[in-house]
Design a protein around this motif. Structure first.
Motif, PDB file in Angstrom:
ATOM      1  N   ARG A  62       0.777  -1.336   0.022  1.00 60.31           N
ATOM      2  CA  ARG A  62      -0.060  -0.063   0.149  1.00 60.31           C
ATOM      3  C   ARG A  62       1.023   1.219   0.007  1.00 60.31           C
ATOM      4  N   ALA A  63       1.943   1.228   0.673  1.00 61.05           N
ATOM      5  CA  ALA A  63       2.868   2.144   0.710  1.00 61.05           C
ATOM      6  C   ALA A  63       3.339   2.421  -0.836  1.00 61.05           C
ATOM      7  N   ILE A  64       3.737   1.451  -1.278  1.00 62.98           N
ATOM      8  CA  ILE A  64       4.381   1.819  -2.928  1.00 62.98           C
ATOM      9  C   ILE A  64       3.021   2.419  -3.720  1.00 62.98           C
ATOM     10  N   TYR A  65       1.988   1.732  -3.410  1.00 64.06           N
ATOM     11  CA  TYR A  65       0.763   2.275  -4.231  1.00 64.06           C
ATOM     12  C   TYR A  65       0.363   3.719  -3.926  1.00 64.06           C
ATOM     13  N   ASP A  66       0.419   3.953  -2.576  1.00 62.22           N
ATOM     14  CA  ASP A  66       0.327   5.430  -2.281  1.00 62.22           C
ATOM     15  C   ASP A  66       1.153   6.405  -2.873  1.00 62.22           C
ATOM     16  N   ALA A  67       2.588   6.119  -2.731  1.00 53.70           N
ATOM     17  CA  ALA A  67       3.635   6.954  -3.205  1.00 53.70           C
ATOM     18  C   ALA A  67       3.430   7.049  -4.570  1.00 53.70           C
ATOM     19  N   TYR A  68       3.476   6.084  -5.445  1.00 55.19           N
ATOM     20  CA  TYR A  68       3.115   6.307  -6.824  1.00 55.19           C
ATOM     21  C   TYR A  68       1.799   6.728  -7.286  1.00 55.19           C
ATOM     22  N   GLU A  69       0.754   6.736  -6.550  1.00 48.84           N
ATOM     23  CA  GLU A  69      -0.618   7.501  -6.982  1.00 48.84           C
ATOM     24  C   GLU A  69      -0.350   9.001  -6.859  1.00 48.84           C
ATOM     25  N   ALA A  70       0.374   9.228  -5.802  1.00 48.88           N
ATOM     26  CA  ALA A  70       0.628  10.567  -5.664  1.00 48.88           C
ATOM     27  C   ALA A  70       1.427  11.282  -6.780  1.00 48.88           C
ATOM     28  N   ASN A  71       2.437  10.605  -7.103  1.00 52.76           N
ATOM     29  CA  ASN A  71       3.119  11.028  -8.172  1.00 52.76           C
ATOM     30  C   ASN A  71       2.420  10.935  -9.623  1.00 52.76           C
ATOM     31  N   ILE A  72       1.611   9.887  -9.683  1.00 54.93           N
ATOM     32  CA  ILE A  72       0.723  10.035 -11.109  1.00 54.93           C
ATOM     33  C   ILE A  72      -0.234  11.187 -11.091  1.00 54.93           C
ATOM     34  N   LEU A  73      -0.854  11.565  -9.857  1.00 53.04           N
ATOM     35  CA  LEU A  73      -1.675  12.735  -9.626  1.00 53.04           C
ATOM     36  C   LEU A  73      -0.931  13.797  -9.897  1.00 53.04           C
ATOM     37  N   PHE A  74       0.302  14.229  -9.715  1.00 48.47           N
ATOM     38  CA  PHE A  74       1.286  15.020  -9.817  1.00 48.47           C
ATOM     39  C   PHE A  74       1.539  15.195 -11.456  1.00 48.47           C
ATOM     40  N   LEU A  75       1.752  13.905 -12.018  1.00 44.89           N
ATOM     41  CA  LEU A  75       2.056  13.950 -13.487  1.00 44.89           C
ATOM     42  C   LEU A  75       1.136  14.489 -14.474  1.00 44.89           C
ATOM     43  N   ILE A  76      -0.144  13.932 -13.822  1.00 45.69           N
ATOM     44  CA  ILE A  76      -1.471  14.036 -14.761  1.00 45.69           C
ATOM     45  C   ILE A  76      -1.609  15.717 -14.673  1.00 45.69           C
ATOM     46  N   ALA A  77      -1.413  16.428 -13.542  1.00 44.59           N
ATOM     47  CA  ALA A  77      -1.525  17.632 -13.452  1.00 44.59           C
ATOM     48  C   ALA A  77      -0.520  18.425 -14.420  1.00 44.59           C
ATOM     49  N   GLU A  78       0.684  17.846 -14.802  1.00 39.57           N
ATOM     50  CA  GLU A  78       1.632  18.169 -15.632  1.00 39.57           C
ATOM     51  C   GLU A  78       1.145  18.460 -16.996  1.00 39.57           C
ATOM     52  N   VAL A  79       0.410  16.965 -17.352  1.00 37.61           N
ATOM     53  CA  VAL A  79      -0.196  16.758 -18.670  1.00 37.61           C
ATOM     54  C   VAL A  79      -1.301  17.795 -18.866  1.00 37.61           C
ATOM     55  N   LYS A  80      -1.957  17.988 -17.895  1.00 35.05           N
ATOM     56  CA  LYS A  80      -3.112  18.857 -17.956  1.00 35.05           C
ATOM     57  C   LYS A  80      -2.459  20.462 -18.383  1.00 35.05           C
ATOM     58  N   THR A  81      -1.350  20.713 -17.651  1.00 38.29           N
ATOM     59  CA  THR A  81      -0.994  21.815 -17.880  1.00 38.29           C
ATOM     60  C   THR A  81      -0.382  22.134 -19.205  1.00 38.29           C
ATOM     61  N   PHE A  82       0.158  21.047 -19.718  1.00 37.61           N
ATOM     62  CA  PHE A  82       0.756  21.097 -21.041  1.00 37.61           C
ATOM     63  C   PHE A  82      -0.346  21.135 -22.231  1.00 37.61           C
ATOM     64  N   LYS A  83      -1.547  20.613 -21.955  1.00 37.61           N
ATOM     65  CA  LYS A  83      -2.671  20.746 -22.834  1.00 37.61           C
ATOM     66  C   LYS A  83      -3.331  21.980 -22.834  1.00 37.61           C
ATOM     67  N   ASP A  84      -3.266  22.674 -21.472  1.00 38.40           N
ATOM     68  CA  ASP A  84      -3.772  24.066 -21.414  1.00 38.40           C
ATOM     69  C   ASP A  84      -2.610  24.896 -22.130  1.00 38.40           C
ATOM     70  N   ASP A  85      -1.684  24.982 -21.930  1.00 40.69           N
ATOM     71  CA  ASP A  85      -0.648  25.837 -22.429  1.00 40.69           C
ATOM     72  C   ASP A  85      -0.589  25.802 -24.050  1.00 40.69           C
ATOM     73  N   TYR A  86      -0.887  24.513 -24.606  1.00 44.94           N
ATOM     74  CA  TYR A  86      -0.804  24.573 -26.216  1.00 44.94           C
ATOM     75  C   TYR A  86      -2.085  24.160 -26.672  1.00 44.94           C
ATOM     76  N   ARG A  87      -3.246  24.550 -25.998  1.00 43.19           N
ATOM     77  CA  ARG A  87      -4.710  24.474 -26.591  1.00 43.19           C
ATOM     78  C   ARG A  87      -5.115  24.793 -27.769  1.00 43.19           C
ATOM     79  N   ASN A  88      -4.296  25.595 -28.208  1.00 42.38           N
ATOM     80  CA  ASN A  88      -4.662  26.456 -29.628  1.00 42.38           C
ATOM     81  C   ASN A  88      -3.496  26.198 -30.679  1.00 42.38           C
ATOM     82  N   THR A  89      -2.883  25.040 -30.323  1.00 41.93           N
ATOM     83  CA  THR A  89      -1.488  24.745 -31.359  1.00 41.93           C
ATOM     84  C   THR A  89      -1.645  23.288 -31.778  1.00 41.93           C
ATOM     85  N   ILE A  90      -1.183  23.012 -33.025  1.00 48.00           N
ATOM     86  CA  ILE A  90      -1.390  21.592 -33.428  1.00 48.00           C
ATOM     87  C   ILE A  90      -0.120  20.909 -33.111  1.00 48.00           C
ATOM     88  N   ILE A  91      -0.451  19.810 -32.136  1.00 49.80           N
ATOM     89  CA  ILE A  91       0.739  19.393 -31.391  1.00 49.80           C
ATOM     90  C   ILE A  91       1.057  18.202 -32.160  1.00 49.80           C
TER      91      ILE A  91
END
Length: 188
Positions: free
Chosen positions: A70-99
């Motif tokens: 469960r500790a392994i899961y909790d640590a990586y789940e927290a990182n997954i949520l952090f990385l998903i936020a990074e993906v959303k930021t990228f998507k927002d930053d380039y929302r008007n661009t053909i990626i």
């Protein structure tokens, strides 16, 4: 001495090291402690202490191993949520661009991210230890995606500048054409 030997021969030692490494990795990437994972490691230590003090409680080892998972899961789940936020930021930053011109696999990455989000949303706290290896896999997959997206930022920014320059030239051309027509009409 037998409980200690059982402890050393068990998968607990390996799981504890994995959990500790996961917590450290996430702590370094996010610059903060992952409290739920640390608490799980604390609970694992509690069960190991009980086993050492009372060797007849053999199920304590299994409990400790489950807390490590469960500790392994909790640590990586927290990182997954952090990385998903990074993906959303990228998507927002380039929302008007053909990626896709710069990141040909972008559509596939979006599909993978949705799958990972779904996994995290449907995993309940009672079954985390059953899914810790999948969480590790998804964390690694998401790190690769974020690394590739971050690597594409420079080229995407160049593309944006080029498009802006083209737009500016088009506007200047239109303004000059309109001024030419006006000047032509006034001079006649």
């Amino acid at each position: 001495m037998q409980p200690l030997q059982n402890l050393l021969d068990s998968s607990f030692s390996h799981l504890f090291q994995q959990a500790e490494a996961a917590v450290k990795e996430v702590e370094l990437s996010q610059q903060e402690l992952i409290i739920p994972a640390i608490n799980e490691l604390r609970y694992a230590g509690y069960h190991i202490t009980k086993l050492i003090n009372r060797p007849e409680l053999s199920d304590e080892l299994t409990k400790a191993e489950n807390h490590c998972k469960r500790a392994i899961y909790d640590a990586y789940e927290a990182n997954i949520l952090f990385l998903i936020a990074e993906v959303k930021t990228f998507k927002d930053d380039y929302r008007n661009t053909i990626i896709n011109n710069i990141v040909p696999d972008y559509t596939e990455y979006q599909t993978q991210v949705k799958e990972i989000i779904s996994f995290v949303q449907v995993t309940d706290k009672e079954t985390k230890e059953e899914h810790y290896t999948k969480c590790l896999k998804y964390n690694q997959q998401l790190k690769k995606i974020v690394t590739k997206l971050d690597g594409a930022r420079e080229e995407l920014n160049k593309q944006i500048k080029l498009e802006r320059r083209k737009s500016q030239l088009l506007i200047v051309g239109i303004v000059l054409a309109v001024l030419g027509i006006i000047a032509n009409c006034v001079c006649k």
